[in-house]
Design a protein around this motif. Structure first.
Motif, mmCIF file in Angstrom:
data_model
loop_
_atom_site.group_PDB
_atom_site.id
_atom_site.type_symbol
_atom_site.label_atom_id
_atom_site.label_comp_id
_atom_site.label_asym_id
_atom_site.label_seq_id
_atom_site.Cartn_x
_atom_site.Cartn_y
_atom_site.Cartn_z
ATOM 1 N N ALA A 81 87.994 107.311 27.627
ATOM 2 C CA ALA A 81 88.445 108.684 27.421
ATOM 3 C C ALA A 81 89.805 108.721 26.730
ATOM 4 O O ALA A 81 90.018 109.509 25.796
ATOM 5 C CB ALA A 81 88.509 109.425 28.758
ATOM 6 N N TYR A 87 79.483 107.560 27.889
ATOM 7 C CA TYR A 87 80.202 108.353 28.888
ATOM 8 C C TYR A 87 79.316 108.570 30.121
ATOM 9 O O TYR A 87 79.781 108.468 31.256
ATOM 10 C CB TYR A 87 80.605 109.710 28.310
ATOM 11 C CG TYR A 87 81.924 109.717 27.589
ATOM 12 C CD1 TYR A 87 83.115 109.457 28.258
ATOM 13 C CD2 TYR A 87 82.005 110.013 26.231
ATOM 14 C CE1 TYR A 87 84.333 109.482 27.610
ATOM 15 C CE2 TYR A 87 83.216 110.038 25.571
ATOM 16 C CZ TYR A 87 84.379 109.776 26.257
ATOM 17 O OH TYR A 87 85.582 109.793 25.599
ATOM 18 N N VAL A 94 86.654 115.624 27.008
ATOM 19 C CA VAL A 94 87.537 114.869 26.107
ATOM 20 C C VAL A 94 87.820 115.663 24.841
ATOM 21 O O VAL A 94 88.954 115.681 24.339
ATOM 22 C CB VAL A 94 86.902 113.503 25.772
ATOM 23 C CG1 VAL A 94 87.637 112.836 24.615
ATOM 24 C CG2 VAL A 94 86.921 112.596 26.995
ATOM 25 N N ALA A 118 91.990 112.144 30.519
ATOM 26 C CA ALA A 118 91.313 110.966 31.061
ATOM 27 C C ALA A 118 91.219 111.038 32.580
ATOM 28 O O ALA A 118 90.190 110.692 33.173
ATOM 29 C CB ALA A 118 92.042 109.698 30.624
ATOM 30 N N CYS A 132 88.533 113.411 33.678
ATOM 31 C CA CYS A 132 87.189 112.820 33.596
ATOM 32 C C CYS A 132 86.826 112.146 34.919
ATOM 33 O O CYS A 132 85.691 112.255 35.408
ATOM 34 C CB CYS A 132 87.126 111.800 32.458
ATOM 35 S SG CYS A 132 87.094 112.538 30.805
#
Length: 227
Positions: free
Chosen positions: A106, A148, A177, A198, A201
């Motif tokens: 990310a 991902y 992202v 990040a 995520c």
């Protein structure tokens, strides 16, 4: 004394943005600016050549069509991240945790999108980019999204995303992202933005703050080793 003959051809209309850049890179730079400023359909190869300060025929030495220029620009927004994710995934789980790998991917993707010329990511959803001429770009982005999903599913806290297919996780993570594309509309992203995205995520995957801090530290070491 021998006199140097003047070079043939029209002089440049405008100086290049980077005089040390190759002709190909100057064309990409000019095209990126024009595509974002005027849209894809309204930008012609003549306009691109004039922005660089070269003859239109000289542009065709590097790129056969406008679509070829756009395809190369789109590739710059996904190719570096795709190459890095392949290197990172190869280290999971023997040398890196899935959480650290997801953070690293990310962060790399955010930096890639932050550095593309003229925020090329804003072109992603334009009708022209959705045509089959740019299937390669969409396939590359789809492969990145799948990565991902795989990393997100592996990193997810038990029971938090277990009922969500990895395809859906990947879709959510890549969209998260790509929020950096919107940030670039108003300001330049910084390292704090990279960490915030990040880390978010990992939060989406259900990780707590202690696990996120651990993954962040591991990811920094991982990225330093891959640099």
């Amino acid at each position: 004394m021998t006199r140097t003959r003047p070079r043939q051809g029209r002089p440049r209309h405008t100086p290049p943005s980077d005089p040390n850049a190759s002709g190909r890179d100057q064309i990409l730079d000019a095209a990126g600016a024009l595509f974002v400023e005027h849209g894809i359909s309204a930008t012609s190869t003549r306009m691109i050549a004039e922005r660089v300060g070269i003859r239109q025929a000289s542009l065709y030495y590097h790129f056969a069509t406008k679509d070829e220029i756009l395809a190369e620009l789109l590739a710059t927004s996904v190719r570096p991240s795709l190459e890095m994710v392949e290197r990172i995934q190869a280290l999971v789980p023997e040398r890196a945790s899935a959480a650290a790998a997801l953070y690293a991917v990310a962060a790399t993707d955010v930096r890639t999108l932050s550095r593309t010329p003229y925020n090329i990511g804003t072109l992603y959803l334009l009708p022209e980019v959705l045509t089959e001429r740019f299937d390669t770009f969409r396939a590359d982005r789809g492969q990145l999204q799948e990565s991902y999903g795989a990393l997100g599913a592996s990193a997810a806290a038990e029971g938090v995303t277990g009922s969500i297919p990895s395809e859906r996780i990947g879709e959510l993570l890549i969209q998260l992202v790509e929020v950096v594309i919107q940030i670039r509309r108003t300001r330049d992203p910084d390292m704090a933005d990279t960490d915030a995205i990040a880390s978010s995520c990992l939060r989406l995957c259900g990780l707590g703050e202690a696990a996120i801090a651990s993954a962040r530290d591991e990811a920094h070491v991982l990225l330093t080793g891959l640099a």
